[in-house]
Write a protein that holds these residues in place. Structure first.
Motif, PDB file in Angstrom:
ATOM      1  N   PRO A  41       0.713  -1.350  -0.032  1.00 38.27           N
ATOM      2  CA  PRO A  41       0.051  -0.142   0.012  1.00 38.27           C
ATOM      3  C   PRO A  41       0.895   1.302  -0.011  1.00 38.27           C
ATOM      4  O   PRO A  41       1.957   1.249   0.775  1.00 38.27           O
ATOM      5  CB  PRO A  41      -0.678  -0.044   1.380  1.00 38.27           C
ATOM      6  CG  PRO A  41      -0.704  -1.386   1.673  1.00 38.27           C
ATOM      7  CD  PRO A  41       0.498  -2.040   1.190  1.00 38.27           C
ATOM      8  N   GLY A  42       0.156   2.175  -0.571  1.00 38.83           N
ATOM      9  CA  GLY A  42       0.905   3.643  -0.530  1.00 38.83           C
ATOM     10  C   GLY A  42       1.798   3.970  -1.897  1.00 38.83           C
ATOM     11  O   GLY A  42       2.154   5.243  -2.270  1.00 38.83           O
ATOM     12  N   GLY A  43       2.007   3.062  -2.640  1.00 34.40           N
ATOM     13  CA  GLY A  43       3.176   3.277  -3.915  1.00 34.40           C
ATOM     14  C   GLY A  43       2.409   3.735  -4.995  1.00 34.40           C
ATOM     15  O   GLY A  43       0.836   3.717  -4.925  1.00 34.40           O
ATOM     16  N   GLY A  44       2.837   4.054  -6.049  1.00 34.44           N
ATOM     17  CA  GLY A  44       2.141   4.339  -7.376  1.00 34.44           C
ATOM     18  C   GLY A  44       1.331   3.227  -7.676  1.00 34.44           C
ATOM     19  O   GLY A  44       0.116   3.896  -8.197  1.00 34.44           O
ATOM     20  N   THR A  63      11.754  -0.944 -13.017  1.00 38.44           N
ATOM     21  CA  THR A  63      12.366   0.008 -13.919  1.00 38.44           C
ATOM     22  C   THR A  63      12.926   1.283 -13.305  1.00 38.44           C
ATOM     23  O   THR A  63      13.817   1.900 -13.743  1.00 38.44           O
ATOM     24  CB  THR A  63      11.123   0.668 -14.703  1.00 38.44           C
ATOM     25  OG1 THR A  63      10.387  -0.520 -15.332  1.00 38.44           O
ATOM     26  CG2 THR A  63      11.516   1.264 -15.775  1.00 38.44           C
ATOM     27  N   ILE A  64      12.239   1.571 -11.698  1.00 40.38           N
ATOM     28  CA  ILE A  64      12.867   2.485 -11.420  1.00 40.38           C
ATOM     29  C   ILE A  64      14.319   2.377 -10.823  1.00 40.38           C
ATOM     30  O   ILE A  64      15.352   3.206 -10.699  1.00 40.38           O
ATOM     31  CB  ILE A  64      11.947   2.940 -10.028  1.00 40.38           C
ATOM     32  CG1 ILE A  64      10.741   3.515 -10.890  1.00 40.38           C
ATOM     33  CG2 ILE A  64      12.503   3.923  -9.290  1.00 40.38           C
ATOM     34  CD1 ILE A  64       9.566   3.351  -9.639  1.00 40.38           C
ATOM     35  N   SER A  95       7.390   1.594  -2.576  1.00 42.47           N
ATOM     36  CA  SER A  95       7.750   2.779  -2.658  1.00 42.47           C
ATOM     37  C   SER A  95       7.481   3.713  -1.274  1.00 42.47           C
ATOM     38  O   SER A  95       8.332   4.492  -1.118  1.00 42.47           O
ATOM     39  CB  SER A  95       6.662   3.641  -3.604  1.00 42.47           C
ATOM     40  OG  SER A  95       7.172   3.137  -5.011  1.00 42.47           O
ATOM     41  N   ASN A  96       6.526   3.229  -0.468  1.00 47.35           N
ATOM     42  CA  ASN A  96       6.132   3.912   0.531  1.00 47.35           C
ATOM     43  C   ASN A  96       7.271   4.077   1.781  1.00 47.35           C
ATOM     44  O   ASN A  96       7.763   4.988   2.218  1.00 47.35           O
ATOM     45  CB  ASN A  96       5.022   3.452   1.169  1.00 47.35           C
ATOM     46  CG  ASN A  96       4.314   4.527   2.052  1.00 47.35           C
ATOM     47  OD1 ASN A  96       4.147   5.418   1.627  1.00 47.35           O
ATOM     48  ND2 ASN A  96       3.671   4.214   3.240  1.00 47.35           N
ATOM     49  N   PRO A 112       3.431   9.012  -9.598  1.00 48.86           N
ATOM     50  CA  PRO A 112       2.549   8.943  -8.792  1.00 48.86           C
ATOM     51  C   PRO A 112       2.810   8.669  -7.452  1.00 48.86           C
ATOM     52  O   PRO A 112       2.074   9.125  -6.544  1.00 48.86           O
ATOM     53  CB  PRO A 112       1.901   7.726  -9.437  1.00 48.86           C
ATOM     54  CG  PRO A 112       2.018   7.595 -10.911  1.00 48.86           C
ATOM     55  CD  PRO A 112       3.466   8.072 -11.038  1.00 48.86           C
ATOM     56  N   SER A 113       3.909   7.957  -7.155  1.00 46.12           N
ATOM     57  CA  SER A 113       4.434   7.651  -5.771  1.00 46.12           C
ATOM     58  C   SER A 113       4.686   8.897  -5.137  1.00 46.12           C
ATOM     59  O   SER A 113       4.652   8.990  -3.999  1.00 46.12           O
ATOM     60  CB  SER A 113       5.329   6.779  -5.975  1.00 46.12           C
ATOM     61  OG  SER A 113       5.018   5.166  -6.213  1.00 46.12           O
ATOM     62  N   ALA A 114       5.303   9.940  -5.785  1.00 46.58           N
ATOM     63  CA  ALA A 114       5.831  11.226  -5.216  1.00 46.58           C
ATOM     64  C   ALA A 114       5.085  12.301  -5.342  1.00 46.58           C
ATOM     65  O   ALA A 114       5.490  13.303  -4.702  1.00 46.58           O
ATOM     66  CB  ALA A 114       7.447  11.265  -5.955  1.00 46.58           C
TER      67      ALA A 114
END
Length: 320
Positions: free
Chosen positions: A36-39, A160-161, A184-185, A204-206
């Motif tokens: 939860p919380g990421g893009g 990819t990141i 991401s979170n 979207p995550s940032a």
């Protein structure tokens, strides 16, 4: 014998058509292959909520994170091809991971069927607002002065990141130290706290932390600037010619899912993506709508899958 065979085929087609017409008759599970919380989670829940509202279907997000998104994809591959299990896939776990992981249990081009492309987004390089790095040039200078001491977080190995950071290492002839997280979170929390110097992130995550003034964006990695951050330069603009890393998100189902069901879901998702409300909601997350037919999306998957084989090889990155 031929008459019996033709009768059987006609009956099978009638059953498939009837199945598509009545579909769905129960909740659809949407596997989210990151925490939860990421893009990916944000876009998945947005799609699930709006699709439930618009179509009156019951679409339920289910987070199955870990291993750069590959655990959730593998679960979708193993699911029954009935149309009641789908996954939000992206370049990370479908295009990059197969060339990084030596013993991946799936082939995305054979074990999944592309259903509906949802959005694409650039990757953004960010740092905390209290950071000493004001520009990407500051990062490069510091990394050259002290190789392997400047850290960057990512949502995990094989994304990819992650590769965007490794490709930038090569383009700038520097050595940033990669710190993988389980999504991401947690990476975001550490860059905000100053525990890592940088984060390479999907937009979207940032985007919410950027808009809140808590993160400083240094550059986007796509070929053109993001419409969500029009004042932020691309890496290519800053002197790294032809640098272009972006990612996409879309819905997939297990291979052998009936084509009629795939077409039904594609039509409903594309209808949703065409609304101004959904376009605005996705744009607010730093992504942009791009709808496709299942065949178009399948072609994108296969094209990127082949393209990233050489990119991953050139980066030298591998995961056991």
């Amino acid at each position: 014998m031929l008459r019996k065979f033709l009768s059987f085929m006609a009956l099978a087609l009638m059953l498939c058509a009837a199945q598509a017409q009545t579909y769905p008759v129960k909740p659809i599970r949407l596997i989210v292959p990151f925490p939860p919380g990421g893009g990916t989670d944000i876009l998945s829940r947005l799609v699930a909520t709006k699709l439930t509202e618009a179509s009156k279907w019951n679409v339920i997000p289910d987070n199955r994170g870990g291993a750069g998104g590959t655990i959730g994809i593998a679960e979708a591959v193993r699911a029954a091809p009935t149309g009641y299990e789908m996954v939000m896939g992206q370049k990370d776990n479908l295009v990059v991971a197969p060339w990084l992981y030596k013993n991946l249990s799936y082939d995305p081009t054979k074990d999944l069927v592309a259903v509906a492309h949802v959005a694409y987004t650039p990757v953004v390089i960010v740092t905390g607002v209290q950071s000493r790095f004001k520009t990407l040039a500051d990062v490069v200078a510091a990394a050259k002065a002290a190789p392997d001491t400047i850290t960057y977080g990512s949502p995990g190995n094989g994304t990819t990141i992650h590769l965007a950071g490794e490709i930038f290492n090569g383009a700038a002839n520097i050595k940033l130290r990669h710190v993988p997280y389980k999504g991401s979170n947690p990476a975001m929390m550490d860059v905000l706290a100053g525990n890592v110097d940088l984060m390479v992130s999907s937009l979207p995550s940032a985007i919410s932390q950027i808009k809140a003034g808590k993160l400083r964006p240094l550059a986007v990695t796509s070929a053109r600037r993001s419409t969500s951050l029009p004042d932020i330069p691309t890496v290519a603009e800053l002197g790294y010619k032809d640098f272009d890393v972006s990612t996409w998100y879309g819905l997939f189902m297990p291979a052998a899912t009936p084509k009629e069901i795939v077409a039904t879901v594609n039509a409903e998702v594309n209808k949703l993506l065409a609304t101004n409300e959904m376009k605005a909601a996705i744009h607010a997350q730093g992504a942009e709508v791009q709808n496709m037919t299942p065949d178009q999306f399948s072609t994108l998957l296969k094209t990127d899958y082949a393209k990233w084989k050489d990119i991953v090889k050139a980066s030298g990155a591998t995961i056991e």
